[in-house]
Motif scaffolding. Structure first.
Motif, mmCIF file in Angstrom:
data_model
loop_
_atom_site.group_PDB
_atom_site.id
_atom_site.type_symbol
_atom_site.label_atom_id
_atom_site.label_comp_id
_atom_site.label_asym_id
_atom_site.label_seq_id
_atom_site.Cartn_x
_atom_site.Cartn_y
_atom_site.Cartn_z
ATOM 1 N N GLY A 172 0.836 -1.186 0.000
ATOM 2 C CA GLY A 172 0.000 0.000 0.000
ATOM 3 C C GLY A 172 0.874 1.240 0.000
ATOM 4 O O GLY A 172 1.972 1.245 -0.565
ATOM 5 N N SER A 173 0.417 2.286 0.654
ATOM 6 C CA SER A 173 1.107 3.580 0.562
ATOM 7 C C SER A 173 2.475 3.594 1.226
ATOM 8 O O SER A 173 3.321 4.430 0.882
ATOM 9 N N THR A 217 -0.336 -5.140 5.054
ATOM 10 C CA THR A 217 -0.739 -3.931 4.345
ATOM 11 C C THR A 217 -0.439 -2.692 5.191
ATOM 12 O O THR A 217 -0.093 -2.782 6.371
ATOM 13 N N THR A 218 -0.611 -1.522 4.570
ATOM 14 C CA THR A 218 -0.399 -0.258 5.276
ATOM 15 C C THR A 218 -1.619 0.144 6.089
ATOM 16 O O THR A 218 -1.514 0.516 7.252
ATOM 17 N N GLU A 221 -6.044 -1.782 3.141
ATOM 18 C CA GLU A 221 -6.708 -1.430 1.903
ATOM 19 C C GLU A 221 -6.759 -2.624 0.950
ATOM 20 O O GLU A 221 -5.860 -3.470 0.928
ATOM 21 N N GLU A 223 -6.372 -2.710 -2.255
ATOM 22 C CA GLU A 223 -5.253 -2.689 -3.194
ATOM 23 C C GLU A 223 -4.000 -3.292 -2.558
ATOM 24 O O GLU A 223 -3.256 -4.032 -3.195
ATOM 25 N N GLY A 224 -3.784 -2.968 -1.292
ATOM 26 C CA GLY A 224 -2.629 -3.520 -0.591
ATOM 27 C C GLY A 224 -2.705 -5.033 -0.473
ATOM 28 O O GLY A 224 -1.701 -5.733 -0.667
#
Length: 484
Positions: A172-173, A217-218, A221, A223-224
């Motif tokens: 993620g981010s 994940t961050t 999320e 997407e993560g």
């Protein structure tokens, strides 16, 4: 065959039994809601069977406190379509949830606490696992067979007793590696490529098991999780492993506990449970599991996967908590399996994996009023239980700093004598792929661990690396292992 029910509960928002007893004393009966986890089956056929059997005596158990109750249930209200219902009689419902909807309601006219003997006579074994509603035969012998289920049946084959330990990937981010190779010196390798090349460069033996200790994940999320799934598939392919040879546990960034009402149904766990289903290719996996691995030459490794993301509010999400009520049955199963293996002359290695740390990891903690010094809240109980069960090593992540240490706790033996039992060794995995600005000053690189089981102990090798930076040894130590 006649049936009854066992409802599992915890005192999260109130002293559950006293509150319902007070309403019973005033109104003659109280409605008890089934706080069904989102991951549980609706059990509509079972509820219908139980409703037809009313009035019926049911069991209520708080496994955390090991308190057991028998309740007299005169009516069950539920939706045949599986939806949620408001309380049939709000004035007979505790105020802290009388305006909320639940899948089923049980009208109780009496709640009586009973001892273990009486409970066993009525319901058999205490139910194990994550569900909150168990439909069981009224015959205790049959109930015992259903509730005291086995967690493992046979081992998963592995080619070597070598563990690759990754933690705090933060897809993620906050992910620090490229998702695809780029024509930039520091971004030419994806993480799976860097791990494969690094292990080959340092001459690592073939990996038999991959362990990922949370914060995949961050911020939980989607997407993560999808990026993590792609990474895991590629990594397992490069290492010639299957999903069965993988152990995953969640971190506090994977299960976001920021709404107290959401945690009544544990809806916050949904993204991670979906991720588990995609990675392993099957559903119904519990977050606390026992994995049994074995090599061709008879080396057995038992890995206890624990969910330490249990606190129920954003203000406490940095803290870990596992819960003896959930890990206890698994630990009993592990102990019985180890005894069985020892009887055949084998020396199994037992390892526990969770996300949160159980000992201080940095040399000095930086005070931060916005972010408290976190810890696994039941670390003392967990360590004491693990060492008594013969678990040699705990793997964790969380604080992005690689760490190796040992601990033990004095405890009473079966004869009431105090003794300092065998040490439990603790290995913190640091962060495998978070961005550099999320790392501590004590370790400004990413890292991973390779742990090999040998005749002398567990050979622990920690390696540090970064995008564009080759593997180099960070720590190396042989962890002595007691006889299992």
């Amino acid at each position: 065959m006649s049936v009854t029910a066992v409802l599992r509960f915890r005192d999260f928002e109130a002293e559950t039994v006293p509150v319902h007893r007070e309403i019973i004393s005033q109104s003659g009966a109280a409605w008890w809601a089934w706080w069904r986890k989102e991951s549980e089956d609706s059990q509509l056929d079972e509820l219908a069977q139980l409703a037809r059997a009313c009035p019926v005596t049911i069991g209520l158990i708080n496994r955390q406190l090991d308190t057991r109750f028998v309740a007299y249930c005169t009516r069950i209200a539920y939706s045949p379509e599986g939806g949620s219902l408001l309380s049939p009689e709000p004035h007979r419902t505790p105020s802290y949830y009388r305006e909320d909807s639940f899948p089923a309601w049980f009208l109780l006219s009496a709640i009586e606490q009973v001892d273990q003997g009486e409970w066993n006579r009525r319901f058999g074994a205490v139910p194990a696992g994550e569900p909150t509603l168990f439909l069981v035969p009224t015959q205790a012998a049959d109930a015992r067979k259903i509730l005291a289920r086995q967690f493992t049946t046979e081992p998963i084959g592995i080619r070597s007793p070598v563990i690759l330990h990754l933690s705090d990937l933060h897809f993620g981010s906050d992910y620090g590696f490229p998702l695809q190779p780029r024509e930039v010196p520091t971004l030419r390798q994806t993480l799976d490529e860097a791990i494969e090349a690094g292990l080959e460069r340092v001459g690592s033996p073939p990996v038999g098991i991959v362990v990922i200790s949370g914060d995949i994940t961050t911020r939980g999320e989607n997407e993560g999780f999808l990026e993590a799934q792609t990474f895991i598939e590629r990594l397992l392919g490069r290492l010639r492993l299957t999903p069965e040879q993988l152990v995953l546990v969640p971190g506090n960034h994977d299960i976001l506990l920021d709404d107290s009402h959401m945690t009544r149904s544990y809806a916050a766990e949904r993204p991670f449970r979906n991720f588990l289903q995609l990675v392993y290719g099957r559903d119904g996996l519990e977050l606390n599991r026992l994995h049994w691995f074995a090599t061709n030459d008879g080396r057995d490794l038992l890995v206890l996967a624990l969910n330490s993301v249990r606190p129920r509010a954003q203000s406490t999400m940095e803290y870990g908590y596992v819960g003896r009520d959930l890990y206890g049955p698994l630990l009993k199963e592990l102990s019985e399996l180890m005894a069985q293996l020892r009887s055949h002359g084998e020396r199994p290695l037992a390892v526990a994996v969770l996300h949160h740390h159980v000992l201080p990891t940095p040399l000095v903690e930086d005070p931060d009023t916005e972010r408290p010094v976190s810890l696994t809240l039941d670390a003392g109980q967990l360590i004491e239980d693990l060492q008594q069960a013969g678990v040699s090593t705990v793997l964790h992540g969380h604080q992005h700093v690689p760490f190796i240490g040992s601990t033990s706790r004095a405890a009473r033996d079966s004869k009431g004598r105090w003794s300092l039992d065998r040490a439990v060794h603790i290995i913190g995995g640091g962060s495998c792929s978070v961005k550099v600005d999320r790392l501590w000053n004590q370790m400004r690189d990413n890292c991973l661990g390779v742990y090999g089981l040998s005749d002398t102990g567990l050979d622990v090798n920690m390696f540090q690396f970064a995008p564009g930076v080759e593997f180099r040894e960070s720590m190396r130590v042989v962890v002595p292992l007691h006889d299992a």
